[in-house]
Design a protein around this motif. Structure first.
Motif, short mmCIF file in Angstrom:
data_model
loop_
_atom_site.label_atom_id
_atom_site.label_comp_id
_atom_site.label_asym_id
_atom_site.label_seq_id
_atom_site.Cartn_x
_atom_site.Cartn_y
_atom_site.Cartn_z
N THR A 76 0.84 -1.19 0.00
CA THR A 76 0.00 0.00 0.00
C THR A 76 0.88 1.24 0.00
OG1 THR A 76 -1.71 -1.18 1.23
CG2 THR A 76 -1.84 1.23 1.21
N LEU A 77 0.53 2.22 -0.85
CA LEU A 77 1.31 3.45 -0.99
C LEU A 77 0.68 4.54 -0.12
CD1 LEU A 77 3.67 4.90 -2.43
CD2 LEU A 77 2.06 5.54 -4.21
N LEU A 78 1.47 5.13 0.77
CA LEU A 78 1.03 6.23 1.63
C LEU A 78 1.88 7.46 1.32
CD1 LEU A 78 0.71 4.39 5.08
CD2 LEU A 78 -1.09 4.83 3.41
N GLU A 79 1.23 8.55 0.94
CA GLU A 79 1.95 9.79 0.64
C GLU A 79 2.12 10.60 1.92
OE1 GLU A 79 1.61 13.69 -2.32
OE2 GLU A 79 0.45 11.87 -2.69
N ILE A 80 3.35 11.03 2.19
CA ILE A 80 3.63 11.81 3.39
C ILE A 80 3.05 13.21 3.19
CG2 ILE A 80 5.46 12.81 4.82
CD1 ILE A 80 7.16 10.41 4.19
N PRO A 81 2.23 13.72 4.13
CA PRO A 81 1.63 15.06 3.97
C PRO A 81 2.70 16.13 3.86
CG PRO A 81 0.55 13.84 5.74
CD PRO A 81 1.77 13.06 5.36
N GLN A 82 2.43 17.12 2.99
CA GLN A 82 3.34 18.24 2.81
C GLN A 82 2.85 19.45 3.60
OE1 GLN A 82 3.85 18.99 -1.38
NE2 GLN A 82 4.58 16.93 -1.82
N ASN A 83 3.75 20.42 3.75
CA ASN A 83 3.46 21.69 4.44
C ASN A 83 3.11 21.47 5.91
OD1 ASN A 83 3.79 23.01 1.93
ND2 ASN A 83 1.63 22.72 1.44
N LEU A 84 3.64 20.39 6.51
CA LEU A 84 3.48 20.16 7.95
C LEU A 84 4.86 20.13 8.59
CD1 LEU A 84 0.71 17.38 8.18
CD2 LEU A 84 0.47 19.83 8.62
N PRO A 85 5.09 20.83 9.70
CA PRO A 85 6.42 20.80 10.33
C PRO A 85 6.74 19.45 10.95
CG PRO A 85 4.88 22.03 11.69
CD PRO A 85 4.16 21.74 10.42
N VAL A 86 5.72 18.71 11.43
CA VAL A 86 5.91 17.40 12.06
C VAL A 86 4.79 16.49 11.56
CG1 VAL A 86 6.11 16.10 14.19
CG2 VAL A 86 6.92 18.45 14.12
N ILE A 87 5.17 15.27 11.10
CA ILE A 87 4.20 14.27 10.68
C ILE A 87 4.21 13.16 11.73
CG2 ILE A 87 3.62 12.55 8.93
CD1 ILE A 87 5.72 15.48 7.88
N HIS A 88 3.07 12.98 12.42
CA HIS A 88 2.95 11.99 13.49
C HIS A 88 2.52 10.65 12.90
CE1 HIS A 88 3.28 15.28 16.38
NE2 HIS A 88 2.32 15.92 15.72
N ILE A 89 3.21 9.57 13.31
CA ILE A 89 2.89 8.21 12.87
C ILE A 89 2.39 7.44 14.09
CG2 ILE A 89 3.77 6.12 11.78
CD1 ILE A 89 5.93 7.75 10.49
N GLY A 90 1.25 6.80 13.97
CA GLY A 90 0.71 6.02 15.08
C GLY A 90 -0.71 5.58 14.81
N SER A 103 2.60 1.63 18.74
CA SER A 103 2.05 2.51 19.77
C SER A 103 1.18 3.59 19.14
CB SER A 103 3.19 3.17 20.56
OG SER A 103 3.99 2.20 21.19
N ARG A 104 0.32 4.17 19.97
CA ARG A 104 -0.57 5.22 19.45
C ARG A 104 0.21 6.46 19.05
NH1 ARG A 104 -5.84 4.89 23.56
NH2 ARG A 104 -6.26 2.67 23.22
N THR A 105 1.22 6.82 19.81
CA THR A 105 2.17 7.87 19.41
C THR A 105 3.53 7.18 19.27
OG1 THR A 105 2.50 8.44 21.75
CG2 THR A 105 0.91 9.74 20.50
N HIS A 106 3.86 6.77 18.06
CA HIS A 106 5.01 5.89 17.86
C HIS A 106 6.25 6.64 17.37
CE1 HIS A 106 6.31 1.58 17.36
NE2 HIS A 106 7.30 2.22 16.74
N ALA A 107 6.15 7.37 16.26
CA ALA A 107 7.32 8.04 15.67
C ALA A 107 6.86 9.31 14.98
CB ALA A 107 8.06 7.12 14.69
N ASN A 108 7.84 10.19 14.72
CA ASN A 108 7.60 11.45 14.01
C ASN A 108 8.55 11.56 12.84
OD1 ASN A 108 5.64 12.21 15.84
ND2 ASN A 108 7.01 13.47 17.07
N ILE A 109 8.08 12.17 11.75
CA ILE A 109 8.92 12.52 10.59
C ILE A 109 8.93 14.03 10.49
CG2 ILE A 109 9.15 12.41 8.08
CD1 ILE A 109 8.01 9.63 8.13
N ARG A 110 10.14 14.62 10.43
CA ARG A 110 10.28 16.07 10.36
C ARG A 110 10.98 16.45 9.04
NH1 ARG A 110 9.65 18.63 15.37
NH2 ARG A 110 9.44 17.19 17.13
N PRO A 111 10.27 17.13 8.11
CA PRO A 111 10.93 17.62 6.90
C PRO A 111 11.70 18.90 7.18
CG PRO A 111 8.55 18.02 6.82
CD PRO A 111 8.81 17.31 8.10
N GLU A 112 12.92 18.97 6.69
CA GLU A 112 13.76 20.16 6.82
C GLU A 112 14.41 20.41 5.47
OE1 GLU A 112 16.50 19.80 10.02
OE2 GLU A 112 14.95 19.48 11.57
N GLY A 113 13.88 21.40 4.73
CA GLY A 113 14.37 21.65 3.38
C GLY A 113 13.99 20.50 2.47
N ASP A 114 14.99 19.89 1.81
CA ASP A 114 14.74 18.74 0.96
C ASP A 114 15.08 17.43 1.65
OD1 ASP A 114 17.42 19.18 1.12
OD2 ASP A 114 17.85 18.92 -1.01
#
Length: 262
Positions: A166-180, A202-213
């Motif tokens: 399954t393909l999941l696109e990471i949301p753009q224009n968000l400072p922090v993307i919460h995975i859980g 876990s319900r709050t498991h990991a975060n992805i933070r975009p910084e530039g590219d």
């Protein structure tokens, strides 16, 4: 059970050293809200999302996401000293002072009106007929031989679920993307509750933070940990994601994703 971060061996509760490789095990404690077993240095409970950080004495943590701000006291207002009467009398007696010069300057609006200048006579019309403008042939159009304008394309980050493709696109224009998984404290931007074996996440498991590219992932104190290319990611450390990296949420590589850029 306590999972060894070095060899993934399952040790009994209360163990301080791995039975297989003798690696020191992280200390654990119980969540005061739901009773789940969590690491002693975790910030949030991986099961119910309860804030595990201590609050100051005498204060109740109304909202664990807000950090109290200390407002410094404002300095007292300083009023300037009044002008002595001697200086006021000196300025009034000096004819060259700025105040007296301003009073002595005449108002231009009260001046007598000036006579209008001589009226301008309209120009006389010439009896010579106008000559037509010369007609020159227009040059042929020049073909555009330059290179076309380069269009900048923004990269799109995606996660591919390994078990179901399954393909999941990471949301753009968000400072922090919460995975859980869904919860009332930190709603996930990427919800993995619909995948198989999601109970180890876990319900709050990991975060992805975009910084530039670039994109960075970090574990936020999950119960079963986050693994990058089969290597455990310690809590508080960040890993820069590169295309092809394998992200496993929990032990056993049962909920895994491949990071892609397009």
């Amino acid at each position: 059970m306590i999972v060894c971060p070095n060899c993934n061996h399952q040790n009994p509760e209360g163990a301080t050293q791995c039975e297989s490789c003798y690696t020191p095990l992280p200390t654990t404690t119980s969540c005061p809200n739901c009773g789940a077993t969590v690491q002693a240095d975790a910030s949030f409970c991986g099961q119910c999302g309860y804030n595990l950080l201590p609050t100051p004495e005498g204060e109740e943590n109304q909202n664990p996401d807000l950090i109290p701000t200390v407002v410094p006291p404002l300095p007292d207002l300083v009023f300037p000293d009044p002008i002595p009467d001697e200086e006021v009398a000196t300025v009034a007696s000096n004819p060259n002072s700025a105040v007296n010069l301003q009073k002595s300057t005449p108002d231009p609006s009260l001046a007598s009106p000036q006579p209008d200048p001589d009226p301008v006579q309209p120009p006389t019309q010439s009896t010579v007929p106008p000559q037509p403008d010369p007609i020159f042939p227009s040059p042929p159009p020049v073909a555009n031989v330059g290179t076309p304008a380069t269009q900048l394309q923004q990269q799109t980050a995606k996660l591919v679920h390994v078990q179901s493709q399954t393909l999941l696109e990471i949301p753009q224009n968000l400072p922090v993307i919460h995975i859980g998984k869904p919860n009332d404290l930190v709603p996930p931007d990427i919800d993995v509750s619909g995948f198989a074996n999601a109970e180890i996440v876990s319900r709050t498991h990991a975060n992805i933070r975009p910084e530039g590219d670039a994109y960075y992932i970090e574990d936020v104190g999950s119960s079963n940990g986050t693994y990058i290319n089969n290597i455990p990611l310690p809590k508080g450390n960040r890993h820069r994601l590169r295309p092809g990296d394998r992200i496993a949420l929990g032990k056993g590589d049962m909920v895994s994703f491949i990071f892609q850029l397009s």
